[in-house]
Motif scaffolding. Sequence first.
Motif, short mmCIF file in Angstrom:
data_model
loop_
_atom_site.label_atom_id
_atom_site.label_comp_id
_atom_site.label_asym_id
_atom_site.label_seq_id
_atom_site.Cartn_x
_atom_site.Cartn_y
_atom_site.Cartn_z
N GLU A 64 28.45 101.15 -23.51
CA GLU A 64 28.48 102.37 -24.09
C GLU A 64 28.80 102.36 -25.59
O GLU A 64 27.79 102.98 -26.51
N VAL A 65 29.76 101.71 -25.98
CA VAL A 65 30.18 102.03 -27.40
C VAL A 65 29.25 101.15 -28.29
O VAL A 65 28.77 101.65 -29.29
N ILE A 66 28.61 100.04 -27.78
CA ILE A 66 27.55 99.23 -28.74
C ILE A 66 26.54 100.06 -28.51
O ILE A 66 25.77 100.16 -29.79
N GLU A 67 26.03 100.80 -27.68
CA GLU A 67 24.84 101.56 -27.65
C GLU A 67 25.04 102.67 -28.44
O GLU A 67 24.01 103.13 -29.48
N GLN A 68 26.04 103.27 -28.57
CA GLN A 68 26.39 104.25 -29.42
C GLN A 68 26.29 103.83 -31.08
O GLN A 68 25.85 104.65 -32.08
N ILE A 69 26.95 102.83 -31.34
CA ILE A 69 27.00 102.21 -32.70
C ILE A 69 25.82 101.83 -33.24
O ILE A 69 25.36 101.83 -34.51
N TYR A 70 24.80 101.08 -32.28
CA TYR A 70 23.73 100.34 -32.56
C TYR A 70 22.53 100.68 -32.38
O TYR A 70 21.47 100.56 -32.95
N LEU A 71 22.26 101.13 -31.11
CA LEU A 71 20.98 101.43 -30.46
C LEU A 71 20.54 103.02 -30.70
O LEU A 71 19.49 103.18 -30.42
N ILE A 72 21.17 103.92 -31.13
CA ILE A 72 20.60 105.06 -31.38
C ILE A 72 21.05 105.56 -32.93
O ILE A 72 22.01 105.09 -33.73
N ASP A 73 20.77 106.76 -33.49
CA ASP A 73 20.84 107.36 -34.55
C ASP A 73 22.11 108.30 -34.71
O ASP A 73 22.30 109.16 -35.55
N GLU A 74 23.30 107.90 -33.93
CA GLU A 74 24.30 108.67 -33.89
C GLU A 74 25.43 107.84 -34.27
O GLU A 74 26.73 108.22 -34.20
N GLY A 75 25.28 106.62 -34.64
CA GLY A 75 26.45 105.63 -35.10
C GLY A 75 26.29 105.22 -36.52
O GLY A 75 26.22 106.02 -37.39
N ILE A 76 26.03 103.91 -36.63
CA ILE A 76 25.91 103.56 -38.17
C ILE A 76 24.54 103.86 -38.69
O ILE A 76 24.68 104.28 -39.97
N PHE A 77 23.77 104.17 -38.00
CA PHE A 77 22.34 104.68 -38.18
C PHE A 77 22.21 106.12 -38.24
O PHE A 77 21.05 106.77 -38.05
N SER A 78 23.33 106.92 -38.45
CA SER A 78 23.26 108.11 -38.44
C SER A 78 23.01 108.86 -39.78
O SER A 78 22.51 108.06 -40.77
N ILE A 79 23.19 110.25 -40.03
CA ILE A 79 22.76 110.86 -41.24
C ILE A 79 23.12 110.44 -42.49
O ILE A 79 22.48 110.32 -43.45
N PRO A 80 24.59 110.14 -42.76
CA PRO A 80 25.04 109.46 -43.97
C PRO A 80 23.99 108.27 -44.48
O PRO A 80 23.67 108.30 -45.52
N LEU A 81 23.90 107.39 -43.43
CA LEU A 81 23.03 106.13 -43.97
C LEU A 81 21.46 106.51 -44.27
O LEU A 81 21.08 106.04 -45.17
N GLY A 82 20.87 107.54 -43.36
CA GLY A 82 19.79 108.15 -43.78
C GLY A 82 19.54 108.72 -45.27
O GLY A 82 18.75 108.60 -45.83
N VAL A 83 20.69 109.35 -45.87
CA VAL A 83 20.84 109.82 -47.11
C VAL A 83 20.65 108.42 -48.15
O VAL A 83 20.34 108.74 -48.91
N SER A 84 21.46 107.62 -47.82
CA SER A 84 21.45 106.67 -48.63
C SER A 84 20.04 105.80 -48.89
O SER A 84 19.66 105.47 -49.69
N ALA A 85 19.44 105.92 -47.59
CA ALA A 85 18.27 105.13 -47.65
C ALA A 85 17.08 106.09 -47.90
O ALA A 85 16.06 105.34 -48.24
N THR A 86 17.22 107.40 -48.42
CA THR A 86 16.20 108.13 -48.93
C THR A 86 16.52 108.64 -50.21
O THR A 86 16.02 107.95 -51.37
N PHE A 87 17.25 109.61 -50.35
CA PHE A 87 17.68 110.29 -51.50
C PHE A 87 18.62 109.49 -52.56
O PHE A 87 18.23 109.53 -53.79
#
Length: 622
Positions: free
Chosen positions: A161-184
């Motif tokens: 469950e921990v790895i799923e949260q971190i890696y496989l959905i957009d609520e961990g590493i790939f959440s909003i903060p990284l999205g801002v870096s990847a775009t704006f």
Amino acid sequence: MRKLQGTTAKLFYLYVLAMGFFHLYTALFGTYEAYLQRAIHLTWVLPMAFILYPIGGKKEGQELTDNSIPWYDWILAAASLAPGIYIMANYTDITYRMAQVDPVTTAQLILGSLLTVLLLEATRRVVGLPLALIAAFFTAYMYYGNYMPGIMKGLSFSFHEVIEQIYLIDEGIFSIPLGVSATFVMIFLIFGGFLEKSGVGAYFMEFAQAFTGTSPGGPAKIAVVSSALFGSISGAAVANVYGTGTFTIPLMKRIGYPPFFAGAVEAVASTGGQIMPPIMGAGAFIMASFLGEQFRTIMIAAVLPALLYYSAVLLMVHLGALKNNLKGLSPEDLPDKKVVIKKLYMMSPIAVLIYLLLTGYTPMLAAVIGIGAAWLVSMPNKETRMGPKAILDAVYTGAKNIPVVCIACAAAGLVVGSVSLTGIGFKFVGLVFSLANGAPFIALILIALVSLVLGMGLPTTSAYILGAALGVPALAKLGFDPLAAHMFVFYFAIVSNITPPVALAAYAASSIADASPNKTGFQAMKLGILAFIIPFAFCYDQGLLLSAGLTNNVISVLGGIGALFSMGYSMLAYTNHRIHQWQRAVFLVVGVACLWPMFTVKIAGVIATIVFGWLWRAKIIN
């Protein structure tokens, strides 16, 4: 940071260019779905952490030269590609899987674990040990939280469950903060590279010199104006200190400012750039994403507090110059005003950017058009004209600076994921309510202290993300407006740069000024006093964020102007002559009254500022 040479440098140049052009392409023609865009972005950036940053780290301002990258860093860089490549290759399967229902495969467990470990090590190298430790704690809390004692005891989650949260959905590493870096953020960094190569950055300094250099304390005013212009684009206080302070601090010392005061002026001016529209750094874009608002909403809310902040600093610099009989620079040592005015078109990229953002263009498209405007304004001058090589260098210069923001945002995503999964944020809300004992103002003080402490050890963006994840829910439950709550946390994450005992911007400036770090830090706090008071004020008075209707907004503007004069007189103990301690206290009280949310108190404060200022400046009352 390593300084690459030879074939490695050439290959790295092409690698960064490819990354930059990819992000320009997605800015123009549309990004991929959020999770995939973020994965591609991190996959491109993460290897750079191991190529550019040695395992031993570096001190602030120190550049390391290392032409031979160790074999283990090459292995780490190659390994850091694997988790992202897996996401790209299996993106359809990942998006169709049901979270907490479909099993996590062995490959996903291995790659998710690998990404977490490599990200923490990259964070330690690029951003610093404090954020790495915080991210590691919150990551471990997801798995071990149920073993914690007392109020910290959490729920039990399996490793899958921990790895799923971190890696496989957009609520961990790939959440909003990284999205801002990847775009704006990436696009605005490239925009900054074009401003530098086109000569717009140099014009900022010329403009500040020409129009402030000859007045009393001219070099200090140059520092304030130039750092406001630079800081709004760079969004990084320490980088701004080193970028402009190496020029402005020696000038301030030359005309007679004490070294600690010169350093404090530069530190305060550079720190304030992060609250000055139009760009304000990565944190402001993340705030817009958290709130689900257009970026222009954040710009408009930030403009009055930022103008009051810089106006107060300029006033205190002016009063300090008069108090110590400091003159300005000779006109012969400064750019000619007529020449500077003729080149006013150099400001057009910023003007275009502001116009586009305010009229509803997306930040990415506005930045791309701003890039085109920067290229156009470079053409009339042979020295700054951007040919193909200069264009490529501008893209490279901007894109090369992304690792710090990207790695910090990805690491902050570990914290966001932990808060989302474990509910630790609710425990923090409960703790704040318990300590505040139902008093909203006490809660504000507690959240301010948390944000300051986070900002002392973390970059502003990371400190804001953590402060927002923990503190904003508590403020929202107490009835504070969400925008005001986010701005409150954002401000205190920023002013930690000038708040001892760990005032990074002040310490950077003190190293240039050859002054005492603590003395510089405490002087910076005095100069930036409004930044510690206004956040409390706008939590109770939406007019300071220009969102309370025309009449209330106008009254708040008048109150802010009264406060900056009263606070300035109080902090410097000077009007047009020295004033007594009791008079300083009166001005301080009047300044607070000017920011008080009650209409009658605010107007009384404004009137008192005018009356007392006139009486003591005219020496009618001594």
